[in-house]
Design a protein around this motif. Structure first.
Motif: not given
Length: 259
Positions: A14-32
């Motif tokens: 997951x990445x949160x963009x403020x314009x073209x800049x990445x404000x924050x990013x998070x990662x979680x294990x994939x589980x359908x």
């Protein structure tokens, strides 16, 4: 702000963009099987930790190579953010470049996004290498058309197979060997040499063959979690960008918003 979500076979980014800049990013294990409610419980807490209001998210786009996750991410977007999400490769977010292969509809969303971002930022003829669950090599021409590529087992898949199919070989961590020697003096060193240097040799060999077939000057762009590790031990990459796929999502969302 734009919330961009990249669903891979191993992790969801997951990445949160403020314009073209990445404000924050998070990662979680994939589980359908993970529901939209479970995604929301996790994500809303992370937004709060960053001091970001839920209402700050005004657009959502996701790309997925795990079809079971699509519905649950749509629930996350509509139920908890009141947003109809863009889905990479569909509707307003359909691909806007030529996919010049025999089965264009089988091109994975992550691979398409890497092609979009690499062409936008660097242009010319490109080879894009993405280290994920599988390692993908993409050929992109100077017009931005996808011309084909290669899919190889990822290094962790290779290691899993080696350890899983043998009775006595130990589990080791992927790391750069401490020396340049390719003659190991103990079992763990021999395994690391085989996996790491074997992978470097595979990459260099395949990229060399791709360059010869393309026949024009080519820039090599690498992305994925292990790109930086391999870049320390080979000069085959011209550019390393760990956020290439996510930046492709941002570019696609901006184009969809302007269309």
């Amino acid at each position: 702000m734009l919330l961009a979500i990249d669903v891979g076979n191993t992790n969801v980014v997951f990445a949160l963009f403020d314009g073209a800049d990445i404000r924050a990013r998070w990662r979680i294990a994939t589980d359908g099987r993970r529901t939209g409610d479970e995604y929301a419980t996790w994500l809303l807490q992370l937004l709060a930790i960053e001091g970001i209001e839920r209402s700050a998210v005004s657009r959502i786009i996701f790309a997925s190579v795990v079809p079971r996750a699509d519905h649950n991410l749509t629930v996350l977007a509509t139920k908890y953010f009141g947003i109809e999400p863009l889905i990479a490769g569909q509707g307003d977010a359909a691909w806007d470049f030529e996919i010049d292969v025999e089965q264009p509809n089988t091109l994975g969303a992550d691979r398409a996004l890497n092609c979009i971002a690499a062409h936008r930022f660097w242009g010319g003829d490109l080879i894009v290498v993405d280290f994920g669950t599988a390692t993908k090599f993409e050929a992109v021409d100077y017009n931005g058309a996808y011309k084909g590529g290669i899919i190889a087992p990822g290094i962790n898949l290779s290691l899993d197979a080696l350890v899983g199919k043998t009775a006595k070989l130990p589990r080791i961590a992927i790391a750069a060997p401490e020396t340049e020697s390719v003659i190991g003096r103990n079992t763990e060193d021999q395994m690391l040499i085989g996996v790491f240097w074997g992978y470097v040799a595979m990459m260099e060999g395949l990229i060399g063959r791709m360059k010869s077939q393309i026949g024009r000057p080519v820039k090599v762009v690498a992305t994925g979690g292990l790109a930086i590790l391999f870049d320390e031990k080979t000069d085959i990459f011209d550019i390393v960008d760990a956020d290439l796929t996510i930046r492709g999502l941002q570019l696609l969302a901006d184009r969809a918003g302007a269309s």
